[in-house]
Design a protein around this motif. Structure first.
Motif, PDB file in Angstrom:
ATOM      1  N   GLN A   2      44.890  51.346  36.694  1.00 43.36           N
ATOM      2  CA  GLN A   2      46.154  51.293  36.959  1.00 43.36           C
ATOM      3  C   GLN A   2      46.487  49.938  36.488  1.00 43.36           C
ATOM      4  O   GLN A   2      45.939  48.786  36.852  1.00 43.36           O
ATOM      5  CB  GLN A   2      46.312  51.068  38.662  1.00 43.36           C
ATOM      6  N   PRO A   5      51.311  47.964  39.439  1.00 41.53           N
ATOM      7  CA  PRO A   5      51.238  48.420  40.720  1.00 41.53           C
ATOM      8  C   PRO A   5      52.612  49.766  40.826  1.00 41.53           C
ATOM      9  O   PRO A   5      53.602  49.493  39.998  1.00 41.53           O
ATOM     10  CB  PRO A   5      51.671  47.516  41.777  1.00 41.53           C
TER      11      PRO A   5
ATOM     12  N   CYS B  58      46.294  40.061  41.577  1.00 38.96           N
ATOM     13  CA  CYS B  58      44.732  39.850  41.595  1.00 38.96           C
ATOM     14  C   CYS B  58      44.336  38.251  41.714  1.00 38.96           C
ATOM     15  O   CYS B  58      44.979  37.332  41.137  1.00 38.96           O
ATOM     16  CB  CYS B  58      44.236  40.392  40.019  1.00 38.96           C
ATOM     17  N   VAL B  65      48.991  43.654  40.886  1.00 39.18           N
ATOM     18  CA  VAL B  65      48.339  44.681  41.760  1.00 39.18           C
ATOM     19  C   VAL B  65      49.177  45.394  42.797  1.00 39.18           C
ATOM     20  O   VAL B  65      49.992  44.493  43.142  1.00 39.18           O
ATOM     21  CB  VAL B  65      47.057  44.286  42.161  1.00 39.18           C
ATOM     22  N   ARG B  66      48.927  46.441  43.363  1.00 38.28           N
ATOM     23  CA  ARG B  66      49.579  46.618  44.691  1.00 38.28           C
ATOM     24  C   ARG B  66      49.434  45.934  45.656  1.00 38.28           C
ATOM     25  O   ARG B  66      48.146  45.316  45.779  1.00 38.28           O
ATOM     26  CB  ARG B  66      49.424  48.313  44.892  1.00 38.28           C
ATOM     27  N   GLN B  69      45.770  44.690  47.616  1.00 42.09           N
ATOM     28  CA  GLN B  69      44.809  44.954  46.796  1.00 42.09           C
ATOM     29  C   GLN B  69      44.123  43.687  46.279  1.00 42.09           C
ATOM     30  O   GLN B  69      45.085  42.787  45.809  1.00 42.09           O
ATOM     31  CB  GLN B  69      45.038  45.762  45.340  1.00 42.09           C
ATOM     32  N   GLU B  70      43.044  43.361  46.423  1.00 42.37           N
ATOM     33  CA  GLU B  70      42.363  41.990  46.003  1.00 42.37           C
ATOM     34  C   GLU B  70      42.179  41.476  44.568  1.00 42.37           C
ATOM     35  O   GLU B  70      42.501  40.470  44.202  1.00 42.37           O
ATOM     36  CB  GLU B  70      41.133  41.622  46.657  1.00 42.37           C
ATOM     37  N   SER B  72      42.365  43.090  40.540  1.00 44.98           N
ATOM     38  CA  SER B  72      42.963  44.225  39.570  1.00 44.98           C
ATOM     39  C   SER B  72      42.140  45.359  39.085  1.00 44.98           C
ATOM     40  O   SER B  72      40.651  45.174  38.788  1.00 44.98           O
ATOM     41  CB  SER B  72      43.664  43.605  38.238  1.00 44.98           C
ATOM     42  N   ASP B  73      42.501  46.556  38.908  1.00 45.39           N
ATOM     43  CA  ASP B  73      41.664  47.789  38.235  1.00 45.39           C
ATOM     44  C   ASP B  73      41.076  47.168  36.995  1.00 45.39           C
ATOM     45  O   ASP B  73      39.935  47.471  36.606  1.00 45.39           O
ATOM     46  CB  ASP B  73      42.369  48.791  38.224  1.00 45.39           C
ATOM     47  N   THR B  76      38.352  45.183  37.790  1.00 43.88           N
ATOM     48  CA  THR B  76      37.013  45.776  38.361  1.00 43.88           C
ATOM     49  C   THR B  76      36.235  46.830  37.669  1.00 43.88           C
ATOM     50  O   THR B  76      34.969  47.127  37.960  1.00 43.88           O
ATOM     51  CB  THR B  76      37.186  46.254  39.823  1.00 43.88           C
TER      52      THR B  76
END
Lengths: 201, 201
Positions: A2, A5, B58, B65-66, B69-70, B72-73, B76
């Protein structure tokens, strides 16, 4: 994976529903609103939520009015000459004519143009109501201010036939308008000239 | 005299808050939504209302990020190489880099560029956090992917000074980017070339 968001991608998608707004422009609008903390998003959201509940149609001229209002100010204003009626296709066409400051009659909004391809026949337009106004308002002149397109011309012709031999002058905006230009987007000077030079049919 | 109902003029005004939207474009958007009965106004209103509550940052890379959410995709994801970090000014700049499909490292969003005119000093940017990541993530290369503007250049220079003699390669996007072009709007091919030809500082 993603990248952005969903709150942002949803907004980009929603902006893409607007006319002429491609992915790039939609991104630009969304990024701008996400980047600047302001009340712009709420202002826009509010205005959008109140849109459909906030508008109605004049029951005489079919111009846009605020919800619950029966007649358009452009009709009820005593300074407006009810004996001259400008016939337009869409509610927004009259804004362009108003901006010229040269028209002091009243309007009649057809609600579209005759277009067999789009399945729009004359019975779906407010033509009977226009003909009824000739007697009701003692109309002396009807200005057919439809676009200079095939649909605009054939709608004007149809209206002329419906008016028949009633004692009313029928005119058309002068061909100052270049063919293919939408009335809604015409500049005020051209449109003013077109009003001045209107020709009796 | 009221030509259009307030529900419509309010909407025109609200659209005018968007970047690059003049009165004509604002009218076009508003008229379109008023003319077509669809759920587009509600979709757009919903998306706008959920915007500010729906996004967060993030805590490592400061990418969008949404909410809640801690990390970012893009940080991670085990397929992303944490030892290569692309440093960008704004959260949206990384979208452009992602679209090239040529970058498999992680990002670091500064949150702006050093700009004395706008009162933005380096202490307002996430530069300390970037320097901290060098040790935390065993960073081997930092790609300074800021715009080729005065602000972009001076921010890059400042970051270079902060990194000092730490054992990390520092590179800059190749000057395939024409000066004055915003990273956010660069085309994917140019940006891809700029990535390939990045030069060690």
């Amino acid at each position: 994976m993603q990248i952005l968001p969903p709150a942002l991608t949803d907004l980009i998608e929603a902006f893409g529903l607007l006319p002429g707004v491609g992915p790039r422009t939609a991104e630009r609008y969304a990024y701008y609103l996400a980047r600047h903390t302001s009340d712009a998003p709420h202002k826009l959201a509010d205005a959008l939520e109140h849109l459909q509940g906030g508008i109605g149609y004049c029951r005489k001229t079919f111009a846009l009015v605020r919800a619950g209002q029966e007649l358009s100010d452009l009709y009820t204003d005593p300074r407006r000459d009810k004996t001259t009626v400008a016939v337009v296709a869409e509610p927004f066409d009259l804004v362009a004519l108003e901006k010229t400051g040269q028209f002091h009659g009243t309007y009649h909004v057809l609600g579209g143009l005759v277009s067999p391809i789009d399945g729009i026949g004359p019975e779906q337009l407010h033509i009977d109501e226009l003909v009824a106004r000739i007697d009701e308002d003692k109309v002396e002149e009807i200005i057919l201010a439809t676009n200079a397109s095939v649909e605009g011309e054939s709608t004007a012709l149809y209206i002329q036939q419906q008016i028949g031999d009633r004692d009313v002058k029928i005119s058309r905006l002068a061909r100052g308008l270049s063919v293919g230009v939408d009335l809604e987007y015409a500049d005020q000077i051209t449109l003013g000239r077109a009003l001045e030079g209107r020709q009796t049919l």
